[in-house]
Design an enzyme around this catalytic site. Structure first.
Site, mmCIF file in Angstrom:
data_model
loop_
_atom_site.group_PDB
_atom_site.id
_atom_site.type_symbol
_atom_site.label_atom_id
_atom_site.label_comp_id
_atom_site.label_asym_id
_atom_site.label_seq_id
_atom_site.Cartn_x
_atom_site.Cartn_y
_atom_site.Cartn_z
ATOM 1 C CG HIS A 86 -2.140 -0.873 -8.023
ATOM 2 N ND1 HIS A 86 -2.784 -0.110 -7.092
ATOM 3 C CD2 HIS A 86 -2.238 -2.155 -7.563
ATOM 4 C CE1 HIS A 86 -3.255 -0.862 -6.117
ATOM 5 N NE2 HIS A 86 -2.928 -2.120 -6.382
ATOM 6 N NE ARG A 112 -4.192 -1.491 -0.028
ATOM 7 C CZ ARG A 112 -4.293 -2.427 -0.954
ATOM 8 N NH1 ARG A 112 -3.296 -2.620 -1.809
ATOM 9 N NH2 ARG A 112 -5.377 -3.183 -1.042
#
Length: 312
Positions: free
Chosen positions: A275, A227
């Protein structure tokens, strides 16, 4: 009687999940009425969810037995005060395999110093620098959930000495497991290569700050597919400029897509990936969704139930 399942996970992925969830449900003997259109909330038995959808008030779904997330991370839904139904996060073989492959690839990339040869096609014969063997390069993984544990085991199979850290005490064969604040400092001190795979919670926000980077060996590497908020961006940039961190590979960010003017884009020691470390795979994820619906109807415990106090 068919179960009413509301697919509140985004119109763009509805076509691929529609048939997959129906097929996985039928395989388990479940009759489901699956729809992506706004239903009568009081008639919904299960919600398949992703935070990209506009659904934010779960209060009217009084009959709903569980909210089944298609994402591994649940920090954008778990704190919702209207969500009183059980919440299950996504853990599926396809997502886990993808993360293991991405992490292993970038650990090997930094371990072997591949960038010097891939990017340095300038006529210079760089034969003088040889990497150590894997057994002499220590890897630390922060986070020993499903993804972290799987990555730790894969790297240990390649002969890397792997240390894992988690908030609570764990034991994994072949992995040196540490926990707590004192354990974190020791885990970071062993991190020639650090992989961060923790969820985003109040306890992990800015976990890797200036103090924590200072615990790492000089010239170590950082890989973050967890994250973005785990990393204090300014502290990382300072650690890179000071040589504490030799290179950082980052797949997740506080704001995504990463804004064009962000310093990470231009920094010579940072690799930005968009991502892509691990995506939910439709076929395997649909099986997890259907299995949790079957369990709910059979009165069995749900898979991957989120602990709301911990946030994951």
């Amino acid at each position: 009687m068919a179960l009413n399942v509301y697919f509140a996970a985004g119109k763009d992925i509805w076509p691929e999940y529609r048939d997959a969830i129906r097929a996985a449900s039928a395989k388990r003997g479940l009759a489901v009425n699956l729809s992506d259109s706004a239903p009568d909330p009081a008639a919904v038995d299960y919600i398949v969810y992703a935070p990209t959808e506009s659904l934010s008030d779960f209060g009217p779904f009084t009959r709903c037995k569980a909210v089944l997330s298609l994402w591994a991370g649940v920090e954008r839904i778990a704190p919702n005060p209207t969500l009183t139904q059980p919440l299950c996060r996504m853990v599926d073989d396809g997502l886990t395999e993808g993360m293991v492959e991405w992490v292993t690839g970038h650990v090997l990339r930094h371990h072997l110093g591949m960038d010097a040869h891939i990017l340095g096609q300038d006529g210079v014969w760089r034969h003088g620098v040889k990497p150590p063997l894997a057994r002499d390069r220590r890897v630390t993984i922060l986070g020993l959930g499903e993804l972290g544990t799987s990555c730790a085991k894969a790297l240990a199979q390649l002969n890397f000495p792997v240390t894992g850290w988690s908030r609570t005490e764990k034991a994994i064969e072949g992995i040196a497991c540490l926990s707590g604040e004192a354990g974190l400092a020791e885990a970071l001190a062993r991190a020639d290569i650090l992989v961060t795979l923790l969820p985003r919670t109040a306890a992990t926000e800015n976990l890797m700050n200036a103090e924590r980077f200072a615990c790492m060996p000089m010239g170590s590497f950082l890989i973050n597919p967890g994250r973005g908020a785990l990393i204090d961006d300014d502290a990382l940039l300072a650690a890179l400029d000071a040589g504490r961190i030799a290179q950082a590979t980052l797949d997740v960010f506080r704001v995504e897509p990463l804004p064009p003017g962000h310093p990470f884009w231009a920094h010579p020691k940072v690799t930005v990936t968009p991502h892509v470390a691990a995506d939910t795979r439709t076929a395997t994820a649909a099986g997890v969704v259907a299995e949790n619906i079957r369990r709910g109807e059979a009165g069995e415990p749900f898979l991957y139930l989120v602990d709301r106090k911990l946030g994951y």
